[in-house]
Design a protein around this motif. Sequence first.
Motif, PDB file in Angstrom:
ATOM      1  N   ASP A 246      -5.005   7.346  -2.242  1.00 24.70           N
ATOM      2  CA  ASP A 246      -3.926   8.289  -1.938  1.00 24.70           C
ATOM      3  C   ASP A 246      -3.925   8.732  -0.476  1.00 24.70           C
ATOM      4  OD1 ASP A 246      -3.106   8.197  -4.544  1.00 24.70           O
ATOM      5  OD2 ASP A 246      -3.852  10.184  -5.094  1.00 24.70           O
ATOM      6  N   VAL A 247      -4.834   8.166   0.324  1.00 24.23           N
ATOM      7  CA  VAL A 247      -5.024   8.647   1.699  1.00 24.23           C
ATOM      8  C   VAL A 247      -4.852   7.498   2.691  1.00 24.23           C
ATOM      9  CG1 VAL A 247      -6.550   9.864   3.287  1.00 24.23           C
ATOM     10  CG2 VAL A 247      -6.671  10.342   0.820  1.00 24.23           C
ATOM     11  N   GLN A 270      -7.060   1.649   3.899  1.00 24.94           N
ATOM     12  CA  GLN A 270      -5.720   2.140   4.225  1.00 24.94           C
ATOM     13  C   GLN A 270      -5.682   2.865   5.564  1.00 24.94           C
ATOM     14  OE1 GLN A 270      -3.683   2.516  -0.159  1.00 24.94           O
ATOM     15  NE2 GLN A 270      -4.223   4.413   0.844  1.00 24.94           N
ATOM     16  N   ALA A 271      -6.714   2.682   6.382  1.00 21.47           N
ATOM     17  CA  ALA A 271      -6.710   3.306   7.700  1.00 21.47           C
ATOM     18  C   ALA A 271      -5.606   2.702   8.557  1.00 21.47           C
ATOM     19  CB  ALA A 271      -8.065   3.128   8.371  1.00 21.47           C
ATOM     20  N   VAL A 272      -4.907   3.542   9.272  1.00 19.65           N
ATOM     21  CA  VAL A 272      -3.736   3.139  10.052  1.00 19.65           C
ATOM     22  C   VAL A 272      -4.046   3.225  11.541  1.00 19.65           C
ATOM     23  CG1 VAL A 272      -1.302   3.606  10.529  1.00 19.65           C
ATOM     24  CG2 VAL A 272      -2.234   4.054   8.235  1.00 19.65           C
ATOM     25  N   LEU A 273      -3.909   2.100  12.231  1.00 23.03           N
ATOM     26  CA  LEU A 273      -4.029   2.100  13.688  1.00 23.03           C
ATOM     27  C   LEU A 273      -2.663   2.412  14.289  1.00 23.03           C
ATOM     28  CD1 LEU A 273      -5.581   1.648  16.315  1.00 23.03           C
ATOM     29  CD2 LEU A 273      -4.999  -0.789  16.131  1.00 23.03           C
ATOM     30  N   LEU A 274      -2.544   3.556  14.909  1.00 29.57           N
ATOM     31  CA  LEU A 274      -1.328   3.918  15.626  1.00 29.57           C
ATOM     32  C   LEU A 274      -1.330   3.167  16.956  1.00 29.57           C
ATOM     33  CD1 LEU A 274      -1.669   7.688  14.840  1.00 29.57           C
ATOM     34  CD2 LEU A 274       0.153   6.228  13.969  1.00 29.57           C
ATOM     35  N   ASP A 275      -0.241   2.458  17.218  1.00 31.48           N
ATOM     36  CA  ASP A 275      -0.232   1.556  18.375  1.00 31.48           C
ATOM     37  C   ASP A 275       0.460   2.189  19.573  1.00 31.48           C
ATOM     38  OD1 ASP A 275      -0.444  -0.547  20.084  1.00 31.48           O
ATOM     39  OD2 ASP A 275       0.935  -1.860  19.010  1.00 31.48           O
ATOM     40  N   ALA A 276      -0.272   2.331  20.650  1.00 31.95           N
ATOM     41  CA  ALA A 276       0.274   2.833  21.913  1.00 31.95           C
ATOM     42  C   ALA A 276       0.366   1.716  22.938  1.00 31.95           C
ATOM     43  CB  ALA A 276      -0.573   3.977  22.432  1.00 31.95           C
ATOM     44  N   GLU A 297      -6.898 -10.805  15.230  1.00 34.50           N
ATOM     45  CA  GLU A 297      -8.241 -10.248  15.405  1.00 34.50           C
ATOM     46  C   GLU A 297      -8.363  -8.901  14.692  1.00 34.50           C
ATOM     47  OE1 GLU A 297     -11.339  -8.933  18.973  1.00 34.50           O
ATOM     48  OE2 GLU A 297      -9.356  -9.738  19.464  1.00 34.50           O
ATOM     49  N   LEU A 298      -7.301  -8.093  14.755  1.00 32.41           N
ATOM     50  CA  LEU A 298      -7.314  -6.818  14.035  1.00 32.41           C
ATOM     51  C   LEU A 298      -7.513  -7.039  12.540  1.00 32.41           C
ATOM     52  CD1 LEU A 298      -4.444  -4.728  15.685  1.00 32.41           C
ATOM     53  CD2 LEU A 298      -6.901  -4.386  15.933  1.00 32.41           C
ATOM     54  N   ARG A 299      -6.771  -7.985  11.981  1.00 27.29           N
ATOM     55  CA  ARG A 299      -6.908  -8.279  10.548  1.00 27.29           C
ATOM     56  C   ARG A 299      -8.313  -8.764  10.235  1.00 27.29           C
ATOM     57  NH1 ARG A 299      -6.415  -7.496   6.839  1.00 27.29           N
ATOM     58  NH2 ARG A 299      -5.567  -9.128   5.514  1.00 27.29           N
ATOM     59  N   ALA A 300      -8.880  -9.584  11.099  1.00 35.10           N
ATOM     60  CA  ALA A 300     -10.234 -10.091  10.878  1.00 35.10           C
ATOM     61  C   ALA A 300     -11.258  -8.956  10.876  1.00 35.10           C
ATOM     62  CB  ALA A 300     -10.597 -11.120  11.945  1.00 35.10           C
ATOM     63  N   LYS A 301     -10.972  -7.882  11.587  1.00 36.35           N
ATOM     64  CA  LYS A 301     -11.869  -6.731  11.633  1.00 36.35           C
ATOM     65  C   LYS A 301     -11.653  -5.777  10.460  1.00 36.35           C
ATOM     66  CE  LYS A 301     -12.578  -6.657  16.652  1.00 36.35           C
ATOM     67  NZ  LYS A 301     -12.357  -5.887  17.913  1.00 36.35           N
ATOM     68  N   GLY A 302     -10.663  -6.068   9.619  1.00 29.74           N
ATOM     69  CA  GLY A 302     -10.422  -5.244   8.446  1.00 29.74           C
ATOM     70  C   GLY A 302      -9.289  -4.255   8.567  1.00 29.74           C
ATOM     71  N   VAL A 303      -8.553  -4.289   9.694  1.00 29.41           N
ATOM     72  CA  VAL A 303      -7.406  -3.396   9.851  1.00 29.41           C
ATOM     73  C   VAL A 303      -6.246  -3.939   9.020  1.00 29.41           C
ATOM     74  CG1 VAL A 303      -5.763  -2.387  11.468  1.00 29.41           C
ATOM     75  CG2 VAL A 303      -8.145  -2.741  12.171  1.00 29.41           C
ATOM     76  N   ASN A 304      -5.706  -3.114   8.150  1.00 30.33           N
ATOM     77  CA  ASN A 304      -4.612  -3.538   7.272  1.00 30.33           C
ATOM     78  C   ASN A 304      -3.270  -2.908   7.616  1.00 30.33           C
ATOM     79  OD1 ASN A 304      -6.185  -5.231   5.539  1.00 30.33           O
ATOM     80  ND2 ASN A 304      -7.014  -3.393   4.564  1.00 30.33           N
ATOM     81  N   TYR A 305      -3.295  -1.785   8.345  1.00 29.22           N
ATOM     82  CA  TYR A 305      -2.057  -1.065   8.646  1.00 29.22           C
ATOM     83  C   TYR A 305      -1.938  -0.824  10.150  1.00 29.22           C
ATOM     84  CZ  TYR A 305      -1.365  -0.065   3.694  1.00 29.22           C
ATOM     85  OH  TYR A 305      -1.158  -0.183   2.340  1.00 29.22           O
ATOM     86  N   LEU A 306      -0.742  -1.074  10.670  1.00 27.37           N
ATOM     87  CA  LEU A 306      -0.433  -0.868  12.078  1.00 27.37           C
ATOM     88  C   LEU A 306       0.844  -0.043  12.171  1.00 27.37           C
ATOM     89  CD1 LEU A 306      -1.252  -1.663  15.027  1.00 27.37           C
ATOM     90  CD2 LEU A 306       0.354  -3.584  14.807  1.00 27.37           C
TER      91      LEU A 306
END
Length: 402
Positions: A246-247, A270-276, A297-306
């Motif tokens: 839920d987070v 579900q961590a979200v990387l805010l892109d600047a 590379e972001l996906r390979a590191k486990g980032v799922n949300y941008l």
Amino acid sequence: MRRIFASALLALSPTLVAADVVPHVSYGPRPAYLIDKLPEGTLKSTLQACAAQTPAASTFSIGHRGAPLLFPEHTVESNVAAARMGAGILECDVTFTKDLELVCRHAQNDLHTTTDILTSDLAATCATPFAPATGGTPATAECRTSELTLAEFRTLTPKMDSSDKSATTPEEYQGGVAGYRTTLYADQAQTMTHAESIALFKSLGTKFTPELKSPAVEMPFNGFTQADYAQKLIDEYKAAGIPPSDVWPQSFDLQDVLYWIENEPEFGKQAVLLDASYRAAGFDHTNPETFPLDFAELRAKGVNYLAPPTWMLLTVEDGRIVPSPYATEASAAGLNLITWTLERSGPLSSGGDWYFQSVADLTRDDSMYYQMLDVLAQDVGVKGVFSDWPATVTYYANCMGL
């Protein structure tokens, strides 16, 4: 002390919200107002055909600081309004006080524009005291939550985010509210700690998207490290028994996101990387050679949300709004896209502002809010849209089955 609300929201006024009672969802007049402005065509007829639908909350609709088009941001009232407009996810921008308590503020150093601190007994705590406008020099001030204890923070009265740069007194500096906003609902608005926001949002039946804000002070701060900060945010959800699913914790700092992925993997999913990326020299959202981020590379590191701003996901071709190369490449890499912020710009008769820069040539009036939203949802495929007035997005989400 004023406006201290105890655990389980016991001190919240019953006229605002009853704990554990999901509010009735209502659109109000704005969606219809915007739809009426649309040019004749499929989008307009489709949205008009949904006029009789029963409003329901949607996680596609995200309250940006609550509903700050009309309510002071990051207050109880702003978030209750957003939930009543069907925002299925609500946001607390998280920063910390002098005694290391987490509170909801858009920035650690925004108290001079979002509260009455400059006209209160706490004005002397400001990192940069109020200086009046003189000649061609605008009025200035900077006041931080990190200069206050939580008890002191609670004594502040929130206001609409604004400042009058021509002010010669602290009282005048309180003005400057944008013409498309209002002070009508600012009376006795209530600030929140992060933990209190969790309790409130849970009672409203919504999900959560806290943003870990960049500190305005050097870290570590009083022994409080960046890792401590990122961990404390997650710990407050765990203490409240909130499921990680839920987070959606957010940060502009990739290291925060990677910390959650490594140390709190269930929340990190579900961590979200805010892109600047727009801050990078030479960045062009239509030219992949200029992209600072390597999406694969972001996906390979486990980032799922941008989460980039709306304009980065769109461009114009042959007089039509279409997904930008940035959007296409990020999606192709498997990243889920969330975007910000609809209806932050006010009236669009002059082509819009920063959020509309990539479609400014086509922007003539407020109907562009729905035209932009339709391309974001149907062609880009975003998973959610932050809005300063969530009813607009909720209506669209309900109509389109999102």
